[in-house]
Design a protein around this motif. Structure first.
Motif, mmCIF file in Angstrom:
data_model
loop_
_atom_site.group_PDB
_atom_site.id
_atom_site.type_symbol
_atom_site.label_atom_id
_atom_site.label_comp_id
_atom_site.label_asym_id
_atom_site.label_seq_id
_atom_site.Cartn_x
_atom_site.Cartn_y
_atom_site.Cartn_z
ATOM 1 N N ALA A 129 0.876 -1.234 0.041
ATOM 2 C CA ALA A 129 -0.021 -0.221 0.048
ATOM 3 C C ALA A 129 0.858 1.350 0.083
ATOM 4 O O ALA A 129 2.000 1.283 0.638
ATOM 5 C CB ALA A 129 -0.912 0.061 1.316
ATOM 6 N N GLN A 141 0.991 5.607 0.379
ATOM 7 C CA GLN A 141 0.262 6.793 0.767
ATOM 8 C C GLN A 141 1.408 7.972 0.427
ATOM 9 O O GLN A 141 2.474 7.979 0.596
ATOM 10 C CB GLN A 141 0.002 6.885 2.340
ATOM 11 N N MET A 165 1.533 12.316 0.691
ATOM 12 C CA MET A 165 1.044 13.379 1.263
ATOM 13 C C MET A 165 1.720 14.896 0.887
ATOM 14 O O MET A 165 2.955 14.717 0.567
ATOM 15 C CB MET A 165 1.110 13.258 2.843
ATOM 16 N N LEU A 192 -3.384 15.021 2.085
ATOM 17 C CA LEU A 192 -3.432 13.622 1.548
ATOM 18 C C LEU A 192 -3.769 13.754 0.046
ATOM 19 O O LEU A 192 -4.733 14.133 -0.590
ATOM 20 C CB LEU A 192 -4.270 12.673 2.468
ATOM 21 N N ASN A 236 -3.713 3.117 -4.721
ATOM 22 C CA ASN A 236 -2.976 2.933 -3.618
ATOM 23 C C ASN A 236 -2.652 2.002 -3.134
ATOM 24 O O ASN A 236 -2.270 1.653 -1.950
ATOM 25 C CB ASN A 236 -3.748 3.894 -2.660
ATOM 26 N N LYS A 237 -2.957 0.604 -3.771
ATOM 27 C CA LYS A 237 -2.590 -0.676 -3.297
ATOM 28 C C LYS A 237 -2.497 -1.687 -4.240
ATOM 29 O O LYS A 237 -3.416 -1.647 -5.353
ATOM 30 C CB LYS A 237 -3.808 -1.320 -2.235
ATOM 31 N N HIS A 282 -0.523 10.425 -9.360
ATOM 32 C CA HIS A 282 -1.519 11.372 -8.429
ATOM 33 C C HIS A 282 -2.195 12.130 -9.495
ATOM 34 O O HIS A 282 -1.397 13.046 -10.111
ATOM 35 C CB HIS A 282 -0.915 12.042 -7.359
#
Length: 328
Positions: free
Chosen positions: A203, A205, A207, A225, A231-232, A244
């Motif tokens: 996963a 993440q 930011m 975020l 995302n996984k 993104h």
């Protein structure tokens, strides 16, 4: 009780949501208002310096597991020698007749005799060339034998724990890119697993962090975020380009490279997955500053041509940083 920041009496009061937002990530209000160049280093370590710690914290188990192999081996050797020097000094302190035997004539001075006898006792070798004489010497031998067994058990346990501790070796691309994506633009960076082991349920993440006005004439570092295209991933055998999309809700929307550099923008990345070998969770961290983002570029393919007789897929990890310009 003094605080780290005293607002003006005329400044508008902030809502609890605004206060919580500025304290995101656990950095706290002091760090969130800091204009430091980087919060998270490329190797995943935080730009945090702790003072006032006890000297014994350097020997805490988590510290001994975290330090480099070179420092760990040096520390084990230094402590080993220091303990033997201490016991050798005790043998010398109790007189010249505490150590007897034919070996005393072959080792020179009393300190060298006591030191090498201490090493033999510490490691439970016992060559029989030197032996303790008297109650004091035998008591020292008793204590040293116990300390030696405990030290060897501790050093062996730490050595095994360092070898057995699961960790991720994720390679991050040197730069992130602003690349075309689905008729628009996107922020992209690429990762790959350097080891042959498999990481499952990986996963990601991401930011966004930047200095923004706080409404009271100052600046505060705020965190947002970033929604990712995906995302996984269930399996991570090759590479993964994390995307993104720069839509209307993206903090990158309407900003230029110069503007992002001016506000000290930084992208914080956290990866977590399960090491298939150890069946334990592993983590990897990195970050990209605004000046490490290449605009109007995209990553080159790292896949190698597959021979007709081959049934597998091959990638070249040396190409993970390779990018090319995109016109238009």
């Amino acid at each position: 009780m003094p605080t780290d920041f005293q607002p003006s009496p005329l400044a508008p009061r902030r809502t609890p949501e605004e206060e919580a937002r500025d304290r995101d990530l656990g950095f706290g209000s002091v760090v969130s208002r800091s204009s430091r160049e980087r919060l998270l280093n490329r190797d995943g370590t935080f730009n945090v310096t702790k003072t006032g710690r006890r000297w014994t914290d350097a020997f805490a188990p988590h510290e001994l597991l975290r330090i480099s192999w070179a420092r760990f081996i040096c520390l084990i050797i230094i402590v080993y020698l220091l303990l033997n020097v201490v016991f050798a000094a005790l043998f010398v302190l109790f007189g010249p007749d505490d150590l007897l035997g034919p070996g005393t004539q072959m080792l020179g001075g009393r300190l060298s005799q006591a030191f090498f006898f201490s090493i033999q006792t510490f490691a439970t070798i016992g060559y029989g060339q030197i032996g303790p004489n008297g109650l004091a010497a035998n008591l020292i031998v008793t204590v040293e034998a116990l300390v030696g067994m405990m030290y060897q058990a501790l050093a062996t346990g730490l050595l095994f724990a360092r070898f057995a501790r699961p960790s991720a070796s994720i390679l991050f691309s040197r730069h992130a890119v602003i690349a075309p994506y689905s008729g628009g633009l996107s922020l992209q960076f690429r990762i790959a697993n350097l080891r042959r082991n498999q990481i499952i349920e990986l996963a990601a993440q991401a930011m966004y962090s930047a200095m923004e006005p706080d409404g009271r004439g100052g600046l505060v570092r705020r965190f947002t975020l970033l929604p990712l295209e995906r995302n996984k991933v269930v399996f991570f055998p090759l590479s993964w380009t994390i995307v993104h999309p720069l839509d209307q809700t993206s903090p990158f929307n309407g900003k230029t490279r110069e503007e992002l550099i001016a506000v000290k923008a930084e992208i914080l990345v956290l990866l977590s997955g399960i090491d298939e070998t150890f069946e334990q969770t592993v983590h990897a961290r990195s970050s990209y500053r605004a000046d490490e983002i290449v605009w109007h570029a995209r990553f080159k393919s790292i896949y190698l041509p597959v021979a007709p007789e081959s049934s597998g897929v091959a990638i070249d990890l040396k190409l993970i940083d390779e990018i090319e310009s995109v016109t238009g």
